[in-house]
Write an enzyme that holds these catalytic residues in place. Sequence first.
Site, PDB file in Angstrom:
ATOM      1  CG  ASP A 131      28.555  40.433  43.772  1.00  0.00           C
ATOM      2  OD1 ASP A 131      27.812  40.501  42.797  1.00  0.00           O
ATOM      3  OD2 ASP A 131      28.205  40.133  44.885  1.00  0.00           O
ATOM      4  CG  ASP A 140      33.680  36.629  47.223  1.00  0.00           C
ATOM      5  OD1 ASP A 140      33.277  37.344  46.370  1.00  0.00           O
ATOM      6  OD2 ASP A 140      32.763  35.541  47.808  1.00  0.00           O
TER       7      ASP A 140
HETATM    8  N1  GLY Z   1      29.436  39.793  46.960  1.00  0.00           N
HETATM    9  C1  GLY Z   1      28.226  39.376  47.761  1.00  0.00           C
HETATM   10  C2  GLY Z   1      27.544  40.422  48.021  1.00  0.00           C
HETATM   11  O1  GLY Z   1      27.769  41.702  47.893  1.00  0.00           O
HETATM   12  O2  GLY Z   1      26.567  40.195  49.070  1.00  0.00           O
END
Ligand code: GLY
Length: 387
Positions: free
Chosen positions: A158, A94
């Site tokens: 993601d 992330d």
């Molecule tokens: N990246 C985690 C979500 O979209 O909840």
Amino acid sequence: MDLSWIDDAKKSILEKEKTVVTRNRGKVPYTTHNHRFDDRSGPDQIAWWTNGFWGGILWQLYKATEDPLYRSEAEELEKKQDQQLFNADALSHDSGFTWLPTAVADYRMTGNRAARNRGLLAAGNLAGRFNPAGQGFIRAWNGTSAWGGDTTGWAIIDCMMNLPLLYWASDELKDPRFKNTAMRHADTAMRNFIREDGSARHICEFDPCTGEYVRDYGGQGYGVGSSWTRGQAWALYGFTLSFLHTGAPRYLRTAEKVAAYFLSNIPDDGIILTDFRVPQGEPNYVDSTAAAIASCGLLTLAEQVEKDSDKDENERQKLAQDYRDAALKMLKALYDNFFDADPEDDELIEKCTAAYHDKEHEFTIIYGDYYFIEAIWKLTGTEQFIW
Ligand code: GLY
């Protein structure tokens, strides 16, 4: 079509956020309780994956107003994030969500060298998560997961939104190694996450020694084979951005395929629920974040298709119009149904859902606010480019 609501939305955001930011100085919010932001700036929560979005809101507000309040709050938040940046166990894939809307935005807007340094350290961490086995993939999380144990071979859709941190680092250093890594991951995602019909899986597991595909998991959606809408939105926006940064037509084709699938699933009322494939009779929940993120992806894709030399001008214009119309439909639905203009309430966008099987649904989430603002800023020409 009457589009005056877009300017009204912007005016409301600007009026409200001045009060909200002033009331919440020093906080790093994720959600609200009784219309008041929580605060994830403490040492135990500073590594929460959404903590960059408040910075993104502050920089977008600064871009639109040049009000020093927003800049100083954003700078303070960025420094707090150093607790995470220098803690290897607290870092995950992330890094893009965390440092693109904060340090990299700061550097792009102000030239701050300390911010550039943070962005490059974060990019180095993200590149270091690349497992070159087989086609290669960026490992998502550390440790184990409630969805299926050891995550060593796990990648998630993601991550497509985190790749722009690598594209930025390559541009900044004039060194293609970060971009090459990002493209290896994007190619793996294109082959393994995107189904024939343009829908996207959430989690894929690869053998960490050989890189071979093992299986997939439903993750935050309804289950294996379902279609978690925020994951579809990450795929749509993420492949669009990989095309924007690399010019490789295969990413544009993938973004178009995902967009076509998404468009064919938008209901008449424009309200997006958590999963497009929940069996009849099972509950489904509004997820405003999916609508806001997909709208940003579609508005960006509408610009990118203009570069497509394989289409004639009519085809390009038609596709771009379809994408813009779909984005406007979802954004108007958000504005009419889930937009809170009251400066006494901290949240902007209501009814967001983190995961289908969580106990709580339809609450406020900071990236719902962020992507709604980004979309309105795109439509009114005041966007700070983040991704
Ligand atoms: N990246 C985690 C979500 O979209 O909840």
